[in-house]
Design an enzyme around this catalytic site. Structure first.
Site, PDB file in Angstrom:
ATOM      1  N   TYR A   1       4.181   5.542  11.114  1.00 55.74           N
ATOM      2  CA  TYR A   1       4.522   4.166  11.462  1.00 55.74           C
ATOM      3  C   TYR A   1       5.407   3.440  10.445  1.00 55.74           C
ATOM      4  CZ  TYR A   1       0.334   3.415   8.518  1.00 55.74           C
ATOM      5  OH  TYR A   1      -0.600   3.434   7.509  1.00 55.74           O
TER       6      TYR A   1
ATOM      7  N   ARG B   1       0.855  -1.179   0.000  1.00 55.21           N
ATOM      8  CA  ARG B   1       0.000   0.000   0.000  1.00 55.21           C
ATOM      9  C   ARG B   1       0.893   1.232   0.000  1.00 55.21           C
ATOM     10  NH1 ARG B   1      -1.306   2.645   4.439  1.00 55.21           N
ATOM     11  NH2 ARG B   1      -1.324   0.864   5.857  1.00 55.21           N
TER      12      ARG B   1
ATOM     13  N   HIS C   1      -3.726   4.240   4.463  1.00 53.92           N
ATOM     14  CA  HIS C   1      -4.791   3.236   4.575  1.00 53.92           C
ATOM     15  C   HIS C   1      -6.109   3.838   4.091  1.00 53.92           C
ATOM     16  CE1 HIS C   1      -7.144  -0.076   6.141  1.00 53.92           C
ATOM     17  NE2 HIS C   1      -7.909   0.794   6.764  1.00 53.92           N
TER      18      HIS C   1
END
Length: 379
Positions: A287, A274, A278
């Site tokens: 992160y 990805r 998200h």
């Protein structure tokens, strides 16, 4: 120490046809799939590329529209185009497709108007489209993993009704269901696999392992490759380089053909990434590292397929035409989105109960009075 097993093309069991630089370099695991690749025409190869470029332009436009306040939320598909295009192009028109919520090219390839996805993310509709009008392409599911149960239930129905495994590929039906690595830890997915294996449904579980379930890395979710989860239920499972559209197509086609012919369910773990957030409410810089993102950018599925086509002699005019078509497609979505208008407040009340309900009517009356008071205050 958390084990690392995510390398997409290096693992010996991963099916790969194209290397990251677009060269034709089949892995050992790809051997049985090569005849399916060889059978593809130039037009089909170019369609794969066109699909990926167009949906990326749409995806970027939709992300911008959300940032401009036109959508409540947007789940980007950036980086996952090859996994989606290859798999959906392997399905037959009469097969059943169950997406999650970021399979934008999957549903548009099956005939869904992109503005219907926009309407859903804008809050103008509870469903988006009628599956019967779009080659059995079912609606987006925001509840993680729930669509795997829906797909298995439909697959069981196909078995009960004798609509699969008859030996006639023109009539036999199959099901393909999409979900992510995060959803793979949901109980619904495991229950779906139990029933699929028990009833030998004509079904393909297509897991897009994009390596991040929002902020949780896949290595935290599972200490072994996710494909082994399907194997644990007796479902033949394959790992494929999800950034290789040719490999994705071939693996999906064979799995669907086998399922449709009565071979029971199959599972595919497509290793992809990805590249975006998200959803537009997420900040991936919190992160994951820029080095990680850059390493995957170098495996971009569109750049890989473009290099492959160029090596085959595809003229520059083709790529120019695709870029222009993608830009026009995205512009059309922007124009039509801006023309959609406001969200009607009544939509939240219309489908709560089948019949009129006094509590809902009272809530609707209160909202109407509240909105009227705001207009009076601005007068």
């Amino acid at each position: 120490m958390t084990p690392s097993f995510e390398a997409p093309a290096e693992a010996s069991d991963v099916v790969r046809v194209l290397a990251a630089d677009g060269s034709y370099a089949p892995s050992e695991a790809a051997e049985r799939y090569l005849p399916l690749i060889d059978a593809l025409t130039d037009a089909e190869l170019e369609t794969f590329y066109r699909d990926m470029v167009v949906v990326r332009a749409f995806d970027r436009q939709a992300t911008n529209l959300q940032r401009q306040g036109q959508l409540a939320l947007w789940p980007p598909s950036l980086g996952q185009e090859a996994a989606q295009v290859g798999s959906v192009r392997a399905a037959r028109a009469h097969d059943h497709v169950f997406p999650s919520y970021r399979e934008h090219v999957v549903v548009t390839t099956r005939g869904v108007d992109p503005i219907d996805i926009i309407r859903l993310m804008r809050g103008l509709t509870h469903g988006g489209w009628n599956p019967a009008d779009h080659q059995n392409t079912h609606i987006y599911t925001l509840v993680l993993g729930a669509q795997t149960l829906h797909a298995t239930g439909l697959g069981m129905g196909l078995v009960f009704d004798g609509r699969t495994g008859t030996g006639d590929p023109e009539k036999d039906e199959a099901v393909i269901v999409y979900y992510g690595d995060g959803a793979s830890s949901q109980g619904d997915v495991h229950e779906a696999m139990v029933f699929a294996a028990s009833y030998q449904t004509p079904q393909v579980f297509f897991l897009q392992n994009n390596h991040w379930a929002i902020s949780v890395p896949v290595s935290t979710q599972s200490r072994v490759p996710l494909a082994r989860r399907g194997e644990g239920y007796g479902i033949p499972s394959v790992r494929v380089d999800g950034n290789d559209v040719l490999a994705s197509y071939a693996v999906s086609k064979l799995a669907l053909d086998e399922a449709r012919a009565g071979g029971g369910p199959r599972a595919i773990e497509a290793l992809t990434y990805r590249m975006g957030a998200h959803t537009t409410s997420d900040d991936p810089t919190k992160y994951r590292t820029s080095d990680e993102e850059q390493s995957w950018a170098e495996r971009d599925p569109i750049a890989r397929m473009r290099a492959f086509l160029q090596n085959r002699g595809t003229p520059a005019s083709f790529f120019d035409e695709v870029d222009a078509a993608a830009a026009a497609y995205a512009d059309d979505v922007r124009v039509r989105t801006n023309a959609l208008g406001d969200i009607p407040t009544g939509i939240m009340f219309d489908h709560v109960y089948g019949d009129a309900h006094p509590l809902v009517q009272e809530q609707q009356r209160w909202l109407a009075e509240y909105e009227a008071s705001l207009e009076e205050g601005n007068a």
